[in-house]
Design an enzyme around this catalytic site. Structure first.
Site, PDB file in Angstrom:
ATOM      1  CB  SER A 178      38.132 -19.531  17.069  1.00  0.00           C
ATOM      2  OG  SER A 178      37.869 -18.354  16.334  1.00  0.00           O
ATOM      3  NE  ARG A 179      30.955 -19.254  13.061  1.00  0.00           N
ATOM      4  CZ  ARG A 179      29.806 -18.623  13.198  1.00  0.00           C
ATOM      5  NH1 ARG A 179      29.784 -17.299  13.285  1.00  0.00           N
ATOM      6  NH2 ARG A 179      28.673 -19.282  13.252  1.00  0.00           N
TER       7      ARG A 179
ATOM      8  CG  HIS B 298      24.958 -16.725  23.290  1.00  0.00           C
ATOM      9  ND1 HIS B 298      24.543 -15.997  24.379  1.00  0.00           N
ATOM     10  CD2 HIS B 298      26.258 -16.372  23.093  1.00  0.00           C
ATOM     11  CE1 HIS B 298      25.526 -15.242  24.813  1.00  0.00           C
ATOM     12  NE2 HIS B 298      26.573 -15.447  24.047  1.00  0.00           N
TER      13      HIS B 298
ATOM     14  CE  LYS C 235      26.010 -10.695  30.550  1.00  0.00           C
ATOM     15  NZ  LYS C 235      25.924  -9.540  29.602  1.00  0.00           N
TER      16      LYS C 235
ATOM     17  NE  ARG D  21      30.074  -7.029  22.680  1.00  0.00           N
ATOM     18  CZ  ARG D  21      29.381  -6.844  23.800  1.00  0.00           C
ATOM     19  NH1 ARG D  21      28.065  -6.957  23.785  1.00  0.00           N
ATOM     20  NH2 ARG D  21      29.989  -6.549  24.926  1.00  0.00           N
TER      21      ARG D  21
ATOM     22  CG  ASP E 129      26.182  -6.209  26.477  1.00  0.00           C
ATOM     23  OD1 ASP E 129      26.871  -5.583  27.290  1.00  0.00           O
ATOM     24  OD2 ASP E 129      26.635  -7.106  25.749  1.00  0.00           O
TER      25      ASP E 129
END
Length: 322
Positions: A33-34, A76, A94, A162, A175
């Site tokens: 993770s960041r 992504h 996806k 988002r 989405d």
């Protein structure tokens, strides 16, 4: 044993980690993770051995065989490219990326490096969906003439969410709409005619979208997606001699109902287990064991063709990502 890494620590990553416990010969060994704190919490929760505070560190771990990328859409491309260039096999959530050009770059990178890459279109690996495909191939409903599918959620979502934020690839299309489009593509392939309309929100992302796909064979697909109200999440495939109905949610069905001429309807069910993500992990492991660099169930060509359809729809409805 296939050693998995998970890149990102959000909701989808958590559901995948839960289902990975159901997969034979699968082990979660690392999380990236960041935020190292977020990675450590995730690792503690799901039993991963190592937690990294950067994507690069996770991709460099030589004891990771394959990485599941579960970031938001807009990340992504960068995340998958980081893993592929480090030689790690990738299962990429996806939609692959935000557009066809960057998706093509990932496929080209994976092919040039001889590294496995697959889109995590879990619908295509679902047992009931695969049974439906076999029934259609066997002629159970004759020639497919019509596909209807809809994916709508109620919302509302705040502007920074988002689902609405153009910086994150927001809107219903990528989405939600990817599922009806993928179902139509699975059954009918690439359409020759595409017509779309959408109502856009104040951020410029689509809130309610309708898509009509036409095929020179005479078949049509009537699809919709939105975040202005909860829909039935059902789908129906009509053929010249019968029909298959997929219940809610059609992208992860536990059963299907087959109607053939005057015969009694037949319901075919599968045993439900987990969240439904385990099947895509099983397919990845099967491919890796066979030395494949792409899955025949979710091949690169399919991913790119669907992304091209998404690009066309976005152009028609006037959605632009920053």
């Amino acid at each position: 044993m296939t050693r998995w890494g998970i890149l990102a620590t959000g909701h989808i990553a958590s559901r995948f980690a839960e289902d990975l416990r159901l997969v034979p010969d699968a082990e979660l060994v690392a999380v990236g993770s960041r935020s190292v704190d977020s990675a450590r919490r995730f690792a503690d929760t799901y039993g991963a051995q190592r937690a990294y505070g950067s994507w690069v560190e996770l991709a460099a771990d030589p004891e990771v065989d394959v990485i599941y990328v579960a970031t938001p859409h807009a990340a992504h491309h960068e995340a998958a490219l980081t893993c592929l260039t480090a030689g790690r096999a990738v299962l990429l959530e996806k939609p692959f990326t935000l557009d066809l050009a960057t998706s093509t770059e990932l496929v080209d990178t994976a092919r040039a490096a001889g590294v496995f890459l697959m889109e995590a279109m879990w619908m295509r690996t679902n047992p009931i969906i695969q049974r439906m495909v076999q029934l259609v191939a066997d002629g159970a409903i004759g020639t497919v003439r019509n596909v209807r599918a809809d994916f709508g959620v109620a919302g509302p979502f705040p502007p920074e969410h988002r689902m609405r934020n153009p910086k994150l690839g927001g809107g219903a299309l990528l989405d939600l709409g990817i599922y009806p489009i993928s179902l139509a593509h699975l059954l009918l392939g690439v359409p020759q005619h595409i017509r779309s309309w959408a109502h856009l929100g104040p951020e410029g992302t689509d809130e309610n979208t309708g898509i009509l796909l036409g095929y020179d064979s005479g078949a049509v697909a009537t699809l919709s997606c939105g975040m202005v109200g909860a829909s039935t999440l059902a789908a129906s495939i009509t053929g010249s001699t019968g029909r298959i109905d997929l219940p809610e949610p059609f992208f992860r069905p536990a059963s299907l109902t087959l109607y053939r001429d005057s015969a009694e309807p037949e319901t075919i069910a599968a045993e439900e287990a987990g969240n439904g993500y385990q099947y895509e992990a099983i397919e990845v492991q099967r491919c890796l064991a066979a030395g494949l660099t792409e899955s025949p169930v979710v091949p690169h060509t399919t991913t790119l063709e669907v992304m091209a359809l998404l690009d066309t729809v976005r152009e028609q409805i006037g959605v632009r990502y920053e």
